[in-house]
Scaffold this active site. Sequence first.
Site, PDB file in Angstrom:
ATOM      1  N   GLU A 187      21.264 -16.137  19.094  1.00 50.76           N
ATOM      2  CA  GLU A 187      21.049 -14.966  18.236  1.00 50.76           C
ATOM      3  C   GLU A 187      20.926 -15.356  16.773  1.00 50.76           C
ATOM      4  OE1 GLU A 187      23.395 -10.826  17.207  1.00 50.76           O
ATOM      5  OE2 GLU A 187      23.267 -11.462  19.281  1.00 50.76           O
TER       6      GLU A 187
ATOM      7  N   ASP B 108      24.537 -12.792  21.404  1.00 44.47           N
ATOM      8  CA  ASP B 108      25.940 -12.390  21.523  1.00 44.47           C
ATOM      9  C   ASP B 108      26.174 -11.650  22.833  1.00 44.47           C
ATOM     10  OD1 ASP B 108      26.469 -13.538  19.114  1.00 44.47           O
ATOM     11  OD2 ASP B 108      26.599 -11.676  17.980  1.00 44.47           O
TER      12      ASP B 108
ATOM     13  N   TYR C  63      35.216 -13.416  19.498  1.00 44.04           N
ATOM     14  CA  TYR C  63      34.162 -12.458  19.149  1.00 44.04           C
ATOM     15  C   TYR C  63      34.761 -11.171  18.583  1.00 44.04           C
ATOM     16  CZ  TYR C  63      29.796  -9.853  19.645  1.00 44.04           C
ATOM     17  OH  TYR C  63      28.665  -9.122  19.406  1.00 44.04           O
TER      18      TYR C  63
END
Length: 690
Positions: free
Chosen positions: A8, A98, A303
């Site tokens: 990403e 992600d 994350y």
Amino acid sequence: MKALLIAEKPSLMRDIQKVYKKMQLPYEIDFTSFVGHVVELKEPHEYKPEWKKWDLNLLPMIPERYEFRVKKTAYKVYKEIEQLLKTSRYDFIINACDAGMEGENIFYSFYKRAGCKLPVKRFWTSQTTDSAISKALLNLIDEQDLLIRNLRNAAMYRTIFDWLIGLNLTRAATVKGGRIIKVGRVMTPTLAIVVRREIEIRHFKPEPYFQVELDLGQFKALWFNEQNNENKLRTLEEARSILSNIGRTAVVEDIKTERKTMSAPPLHSLLELQKEANKFYGFTSSETLKIAQSLYEKKLITYPRTESKHLPTGFAQNIKVQLQTLASLEEYGSIVQEVLNRPERIQRTIHSKKYVDDKKLTDHHAITVTEVPIGRKKLTPQESKIYHLIARRLLAIFMPAYVIDKTAVVLKTNEEFFKASGNMVIEKGYTVLYDAFKKKQELPLPQLQFNMEIPIKDAKVLSKVTEPPARYTDSTLLDAMFHAGRFVEDQELQKILKDAEGIGTSATRAEIIEKLISIGMITREGKSFKATQFGIDVIQSIGEHDIVSPELTAIWSKKLKDIVDGHLSSSQFYKEMLAYVKQTTDGFVSLNMNVAEKQIVVIGKCLKCGQAVVEGFKGYSCSNKSCKFFISKSIMRGKITPTDAKKLLNGKETREIRFTWKSGKKGKAKLKLVNEKLEFVFTTSTKEKS
């Protein structure tokens, strides 16, 4: 076999590439990267030229099929990846965006635009540590996996639904209102929350009230009505009457002590982290998200864009690794050692559903630190604060509970009753981690006994005034969006809102708030949000239309979740979506939008023609329509504020602004106008790497 891995962002690509070089896989991998979204849905006129006109008769605009265009800011990146796919012979692609709905959207919108037909494998991890990356590379998920496929469908339909709602309702409201009026599936209900509070404040009428207070030396007590437990008096005469009836001593009529044991709160979701950072440090929700993302890219935390407050069992069983990482930090060394010396306490925490529960996981688990130590990594003061909030919350769940004795006492003097309360700390437990944030210490009552007589040192009347409800802050507005069920009475809808976790997502709520500010519907005043007259007019004009309703937004979020969980087909969702868009657009076309005229904010004089430069929605332009002078509000992801624009027009340099180059690299620079063109002025030797 040969694969192309598409990350990403460049920083993640480099992290994966480094780990891959140390591994032996049965296939070869080439690496490339997006810079976030590289494509977007086409503008209406790109489907049909006549749709360029803002005309009520053209609404609703619904394309037969949805097509993507390359974003101008990502054109070079798109072309490079497209060329790779055309010139190299790959057997499959690895989607390393992600792990979540938005990552699926970023990858597959590109995949469709590029017309790619290659099979896809999913690289899936919520951490960027070497071990997590290695594990994900060894366990690629097939694109036809049911969860991945459902997540992909939900991501695409969410994008289309939001585009249709925003496009059609914004055009209808704008034409009816005579100025740009942005309408959105989540944005408008959020605006309504702030507007309702503002109207409550405007209509609030302060009323005086009185209380009677006893000073008993070591503590104070307030008068209360033993019939209804009320301690406020409407008139000064009533308060003085009670004051005149007070004797020289007060007798303890009743005393109750209750022990309260409070274990540490669950780990951080992004929402909880944003709320805590706002409470302790005054960070805005968007600032916290940006800082957390930076820590994630530095591999220091997991994350951050997660709704979950729980850890998976497998992760929790190896949690000692994270704890040992914190042991290297001076402020936590002794605490970590004490935790590690109590393995039974660690096991008890791991088996507690409050902290570890596989059934309560979303796309990602709760935010926590990784096994990567800070070491020599240079953290900004803001990054350090957020890292330590996450570290404290992790440590707290393995520490003893906070234990207090809450004591409530009722006293009587003549025929008047008074009440006092106090807390005695029995065990500070995990709260020792938060001593620096405590505004006041717990105050215990002295040792009291039933029928004990206490001398009254003083008695007085307190004159007070009722206060309006407080305006929303980042913390309380995020909380209101998450707990949107508070705004509806229907119990079934409340449950839907609770299951759907309110309006918006942890990743988008901050963005929604900032957008409302940028379009002038709400403003920041210190730490608080205030609805503007424009924002109030918009909500009052829309009235009871269901686009302002939190439950409607939540119901559609629930439908998307049902797609992910396999409980609703995407085709059925699309049918319901089109019916709603048509019905809602028809309703908006019949609205009477009475909104305040837009205030003209003059920034300075045009360098080309000398006319006034005014602030617009997208930038600062010359008021002379034939003059093309324009400064955008957003340049390479850097925000150009009105103050920046004023400096530029006065021949001065702006403040240092953080920009993102096409390569994905980030760096700070000032801007200056030279011969009517913007130029960068670098104060540091080089651009920072992300």
